[in-house]
Design an enzyme around this catalytic site. Structure first.
Site, PDB file in Angstrom:
ATOM      1  N   TYR A  76       0.833  -1.204   0.000  1.00 42.38           N
ATOM      2  CA  TYR A  76       0.000   0.000   0.000  1.00 42.38           C
ATOM      3  C   TYR A  76       0.865   1.250   0.000  1.00 42.38           C
ATOM      4  CZ  TYR A  76       0.935   1.201   4.884  1.00 42.38           C
ATOM      5  OH  TYR A  76       1.541   1.593   6.055  1.00 42.38           O
ATOM      6  N   LYS A 104       6.680  -2.088   2.218  1.00 43.11           N
ATOM      7  CA  LYS A 104       5.490  -1.432   2.776  1.00 43.11           C
ATOM      8  C   LYS A 104       4.281  -2.355   2.629  1.00 43.11           C
ATOM      9  CE  LYS A 104       3.335   3.157   3.045  1.00 43.11           C
ATOM     10  NZ  LYS A 104       3.765   3.452   4.423  1.00 43.11           N
ATOM     11  N   GLU A 107      13.088   2.821  13.661  1.00 41.91           N
ATOM     12  CA  GLU A 107      12.109   3.835  13.273  1.00 41.91           C
ATOM     13  C   GLU A 107      11.038   3.917  14.338  1.00 41.91           C
ATOM     14  OE1 GLU A 107      10.697   2.654   9.410  1.00 41.91           O
ATOM     15  OE2 GLU A 107       9.792   0.807  10.133  1.00 41.91           O
ATOM     16  N   LEU A 154      11.647   1.239   6.852  1.00 41.90           N
ATOM     17  CA  LEU A 154      10.937   1.588   5.629  1.00 41.90           C
ATOM     18  C   LEU A 154      11.603   2.790   4.972  1.00 41.90           C
ATOM     19  CD1 LEU A 154       8.313   1.040   3.919  1.00 41.90           C
ATOM     20  CD2 LEU A 154       7.348   2.996   5.146  1.00 41.90           C
TER      21      LEU A 154
END
Length: 285
Positions: free
Chosen positions: A32, A149, A182, A206
């Site tokens: 996505y 992702k 992250e 990511l």
């Protein structure tokens, strides 16, 4: 009434239907993207679609859509949903088989679902009025391919909920070596002595589009030094500034980490300068 796109048709969201055997529903087997659009102007469209195509290739979903086709769908959704400030959600799953089976099915068409939803305007790049975020700290327990992702976001959801349950806006994650990876739904930057640093990309992180744009904008401007490198917990806790970045938050300043103030506990001057540079260039991508 929100209008969505599903497998070639535009229809009210209440009428959109997928099979319960869709692999996106059963396995989170999909990719996505979320692209911000302000008054019809999209931010980072090209890099977002590049990452979408890379993600589909990484998990073996074949969808022969080029940038022009994605742009056409995005533009149509913006128009059908009244324009304004919208997030455009793009979702491709492997599709629906006639049974539940772990191996990839053959001859199945991917499911393509897209929708638009209202988003607020980014906060002004003014350190005196900007909202500062508070974040928790936690151990990164997600899978080892966070560079994809994927729609299978349970690991991220559980971490984000951990921060939310503690009364914070986000959570900063550290791997087993004590290095920053992250946040639950964001990339992370720190500032020390005027130098901006963010973890280097690998399978734990990511490749955020806002992250990519910030690094490119700052390097082209040249007035703020930037680094991609390992960052440990002590560096985060002693940083002058901390930022979390994403397409929806853009550059969000953090004023408290795990109950401790960041720097003097106020939004910092480097954030203000970098935010102004980002705001001036973000529609160029």
């Amino acid at each position: 009434m929100s209008i969505v796109y599903l497998n070639g048709s535009y229809l009210p969201v209440e009428e959109a239907r997928i099979s319960p055997l869709d692999r996106g529903f059963l396995f989170g087997d999909g990719i996505y993207e979320v692209i911000p659009s302000y008054e019809g102007k999209m931010v980072g469209f090209g890099p977002h679609i590049d990452r979408m195509r890379n993600g589909l290739a990484a998990i073996g979903i074949e969808l022969d859509w080029d940038h022009a086709r994605w742009r056409s769908v995005c533009a149509e959704l913006v128009e059908r949903n009244g324009g304004g400030n919208l997030g455009i959600y793009l979702h491709v799953s492997r599709g629906a088989d006639n049974k539940r089976f772990h191996a990839f099915p053959e001859g199945v068409e991917p499911t393509v679902f897209c929708m638009a939803f209202e988003i607020p305007l980014p906060q002004p790049a003014d350190r005196n009025t900007a909202h500062g975020y508070k974040v928790s700290i936690g151990e990164d327990l997600r899978w080892k391919r966070c560079n994809i992702k994927s729609t299978a976001l349970l690991g991220n959801v559980l971490h984000f909920q951990e921060g939310h349950a503690a009364g914070n806006n986000e959570i900063l994650l550290f791997n087993s070596q004590g290095l920053l990876t992250e946040a639950g739904a964001c990339n992370v930057f720190i500032v020390k002595d005027g130098v901006v640093a963010t973890p280097r990309l690998d399978h734990q992180i990511l490749p955020g589009i806002t992250r990519l744009m910030i690094l490119d904008i700052l390097r082209k401007d040249g007035t703020i030094a930037v680094e991609e490198r390992d960052i440990d917990r002590d560096e985060v806790l002693s940083a002058d500034e901390v930022w979390i970045t994403s397409s929806s938050k853009e550059m969000a300043p953090v004023i408290e980490v795990d109950g401790q103030p960041v720097g003097d506990g106020r939004v910092g001057p480097v954030w203000e300068q970098a935010s102004q540079l980002y705001a001036a260039a973000k529609f160029d991508y």
